[in-house]
Scaffold this motif. Structure first.
Motif, mmCIF file in Angstrom:
data_model
loop_
_atom_site.group_PDB
_atom_site.id
_atom_site.type_symbol
_atom_site.label_atom_id
_atom_site.label_comp_id
_atom_site.label_asym_id
_atom_site.label_seq_id
_atom_site.Cartn_x
_atom_site.Cartn_y
_atom_site.Cartn_z
ATOM 1 N N SER A 10 0.796 -1.227 0.000
ATOM 2 C CA SER A 10 0.000 0.000 0.000
ATOM 3 C C SER A 10 0.823 1.268 0.000
ATOM 4 C CB SER A 10 -0.935 0.009 1.216
ATOM 5 O OG SER A 10 -0.189 -0.093 2.414
ATOM 6 N N GLU A 30 2.001 6.754 -0.959
ATOM 7 C CA GLU A 30 1.007 5.707 -1.161
ATOM 8 C C GLU A 30 1.164 5.026 -2.521
ATOM 9 O OE1 GLU A 30 -2.913 7.241 -0.589
ATOM 10 O OE2 GLU A 30 -2.665 7.478 1.587
ATOM 11 N N SER A 32 -1.110 2.118 -5.169
ATOM 12 C CA SER A 32 -2.411 1.498 -5.415
ATOM 13 C C SER A 32 -2.231 0.130 -6.048
ATOM 14 C CB SER A 32 -3.283 2.386 -6.315
ATOM 15 O OG SER A 32 -2.652 2.584 -7.568
ATOM 16 N N VAL A 33 -3.220 -0.730 -5.847
ATOM 17 C CA VAL A 33 -3.215 -2.091 -6.384
ATOM 18 C C VAL A 33 -4.339 -2.218 -7.395
ATOM 19 C CG1 VAL A 33 -3.482 -4.546 -5.823
ATOM 20 C CG2 VAL A 33 -2.252 -3.027 -4.260
ATOM 21 N N SER A 34 -4.070 -2.901 -8.507
ATOM 22 C CA SER A 34 -5.079 -3.146 -9.534
ATOM 23 C C SER A 34 -5.550 -4.593 -9.438
ATOM 24 C CB SER A 34 -4.489 -2.878 -10.923
ATOM 25 O OG SER A 34 -5.388 -3.267 -11.941
ATOM 26 N N SER A 41 -4.027 -9.621 -8.719
ATOM 27 C CA SER A 41 -3.538 -8.484 -7.944
ATOM 28 C C SER A 41 -2.221 -8.020 -8.571
ATOM 29 C CB SER A 41 -3.321 -8.882 -6.476
ATOM 30 O OG SER A 41 -2.881 -7.783 -5.719
ATOM 31 N N GLN A 43 0.575 -4.513 -9.693
ATOM 32 C CA GLN A 43 1.043 -3.136 -9.547
ATOM 33 C C GLN A 43 1.993 -2.802 -10.697
ATOM 34 O OE1 GLN A 43 2.720 -2.874 -5.550
ATOM 35 N NE2 GLN A 43 1.018 -1.592 -4.859
ATOM 36 N N SER A 47 5.502 2.756 -10.754
ATOM 37 C CA SER A 47 4.958 3.511 -9.622
ATOM 38 C C SER A 47 5.842 3.351 -8.388
ATOM 39 C CB SER A 47 3.521 3.072 -9.315
ATOM 40 O OG SER A 47 3.484 1.758 -8.766
ATOM 41 N N THR A 255 -0.620 -5.389 5.693
ATOM 42 C CA THR A 255 -1.682 -5.777 4.770
ATOM 43 C C THR A 255 -1.988 -7.258 4.940
ATOM 44 O OG1 THR A 255 -0.960 -4.094 3.210
ATOM 45 C CG2 THR A 255 -2.387 -5.830 2.363
ATOM 46 N N ASN A 296 -5.515 -5.500 6.210
ATOM 47 C CA ASN A 296 -6.343 -5.255 5.024
ATOM 48 C C ASN A 296 -7.822 -5.529 5.294
ATOM 49 O OD1 ASN A 296 -6.825 -4.963 2.027
ATOM 50 N ND2 ASN A 296 -7.445 -7.084 2.302
ATOM 51 N N LYS A 303 -13.446 1.079 4.679
ATOM 52 C CA LYS A 303 -13.801 1.639 3.377
ATOM 53 C C LYS A 303 -15.263 1.355 3.046
ATOM 54 C CE LYS A 303 -12.450 1.494 -1.519
ATOM 55 N NZ LYS A 303 -11.523 0.872 -2.516
#
Length: 498
Positions: A10, A30, A32-34, A41, A43, A47, A255, A296, A303
């Motif tokens: 993260s 920070e 992000s994860v796709s 999962s 990245q 980045s 996580t 997580n 969230k």
């Protein structure tokens, strides 16, 4: 001064310590994860580099980094970072919690029975080798272009120095390394169509592998300093917390969740889904159990409720609720120890009209604790037991959660200074060790001097009056997984037909 860079899932953290190992500053950026498909999962490795540049820039606003002596790195393990002959990234990195390669795992263990014996571990979708095999079968054009396979933190080392390197602790999580020899295994590489020419050179975590390139030093406004190999996040987190001797244990609430125990030799125990890897320091190994969704799980609930994690925890503590009839299975990303089930599903059980958000928050904290108890039981069967545990990771900041974990695990838990930046602190310590080792000092003496246990901030003894409640809930927790496990894969296929 020494800089530790910790590449997590993260975010990326930078930690600076002085020559005595004292924390001077920390900054983070920070990531992000796709998740383009179910169980995927990924990245973008670019980045990571952007985050690295950002963090160093932030640290330079607080410290004069022209006085840096060396850099060490820690990184999320297992990610398949594939480069072509020019060093360009071929595809997004498949991360540690990517579960798409289940069929490749079965094929590799069937076609190459030596995999488990030579690597000391079951072939699981989280590891690097089956991911690359998935690319070989599903993206042959990409596979044909692979020149180098790197782990996430090793990609940053490459960007910093131009050197293709790795270390024993991280490389052991690929399944291509033989942990006994601490070097690549030709038989295991050949099973996935690779050779040692595709792999980085293996070092010990505190070894200096090179120096910042002139171009990067100019870009980052840093001196041309040494860079050490670094290590996988769990092993480096243990270095940060002084967990370097057999019998010592560590609990990581990042996580993912990790139950880590140091061993004096490589103690393979794949039948209990225990990982047996090299430590980030020479002549040391470790065993660990892994749950894929620890902090997580709490972040997911926050969230979903459109609240912060802090708000959830404060509301729960204010409610004074310590028991709930709700049960949570924290399998949001599948599960490793003890199930090795990438299709395992997260579940709430026992919801009704009287259920509150506080019940659900408490159930999540308990569910993660039960998953770590699964890890503790697996390690006990593998011959590892510890008297008490040091804690690291973002989740360890919560005193309420720490006490709950102590109750569930029936262990004394110790929260130490720097626990929230354990891997970053450990990476900086590796940089310090490497710098002084290069100057001629003996490594074991350096470890004894600079890898001490940090000061205790808080400790927790198990509340034995709660033991009956937790045992009953743990039994139900296990029973609900067993009762629904056969539905997981068909459910995944029905709801995600692509």
């Amino acid at each position: 001064m020494y800089l530790g860079l910790d590449l997590g899932t993260s975010g990326l953290k930078g930690v600076v310590i002085d020559d005595n190992g004292n924390l001077m500053a920390q900054e983070s950026a920070e990531l992000s994860v796709s998740t383009p498909q179910s169980t995927w999962s990924e990245q973008d490795p670019l980045s990571w580099w952007q985050a690295c540049v950002e963090v160093i820039g932030l640290l330079q606003q607080r410290l004069d980094l022209s006085k840096l002596n060396a850099i060490g790195l820690s990184g999320q393990m297992h990610g398949a970072t594939l480069l072509d002959a020019q060093g360009n990234v071929l595809r997004p990195c498949m991360l540690w919690n990517d579960g798409r390669s289940q069929s490749q795992c079965q094929t590799l263990m069937t076609q190459c029975p030596e995999f488990v014996e030579r690597s000391g571990n079951l072939v699981m979708p989280g590891f690097t080798a089956p991911k690359v095999q998935w690319v070989r079968e599903n993206e042959p054009n990409i596979f044909a272009q692979i020149s180098h396979v790197l782990l996430p933190k090793d990609y940053l080392v490459y960007r910093l120095t131009g050197v293709f390197s790795t270390d024993c602790s991280d490389a052991a999580g690929t399944l291509w390394l033989n942990p006994k020899t601490r070097q690549w295994d030709d038989v295991l590489l050949a099973a996935t169509g690779l050779t040692q020419q595709n792999m980085p050179t293996v070092f010990e975590g505190c070894d200096v592998i090179g120096r910042l390139s002139d171009e990067v030093a100019e870009q980052l406004k840093l001196p041309v300093i040494s860079v050490v190999a670094g290590g996988g996040d769990n092993a480096v987190g243990a270095v940060g917390m002084g967990i370097t001797r057999p019998g010592q244990g560590l609990l990581s609430l990042g996580t993912s969740g990790v139950y880590f125990a140091v061993s004096e030799s490589h103690k393979a125990n794949p039948e209990n889904t225990v990982h047996a890897f090299c430590h980030a320091l020479p002549n040391r190994w470790h065993q660990m159990g892994v749950t894929l969704s620890a902090a997580n799980s709490l972040s997911w609930l926050a969230k979903t409720a459109d609240l912060s994690v802090q708000a959830l925890l404060e509301a729960l503590e204010h409610s004074e609720k310590t028991q709930t009839s709700v049960i949570f299975l924290p399998y949001l990303s599948g599960e490793r120890t003890p199930h090795n089930d990438p299709y395992a599903q997260g579940q709430f059980v026992g919801l009704n009209n009287a259920t509150t958000l506080d019940d659900m928050t408490l159930a999540v904290l308990e569910g993660v604790a039960f998953s770590l108890l699964d890890c503790q039981n697996a390690l006990a069967l593998a011959g590892s037991d510890v008297a008490d545990l040091s804690l690291i990771g973002g989740g360890a900041r919560s005193a309420f959660w720490r006490q709950l974990l102590s109750n569930v695990l029936a262990k004394r838990l110790v929260y130490r200074d720097g626990g929230e930046v354990g891997p970053g602190l450990g990476a900086a310590r590796l940089a310090l060790l490497g710098d002084k080792q290069q100057a001629g000092e003996e490594i074991e003496s350096l470890i004894e001097t600079y890898c001490q246990l940090p000061d205790v901030l808080d400790s927790h003894e198990p509340d034995v009056t709660q033991a009956g409640y937790y045992q009953k809930k743990y039994d139900l927790y296990k029973a609900f997984y067993q009762a629904t496990a056969h539905l997981n894969q068909p459910l995944s296929e029905l709801l995600n037909p692509t």
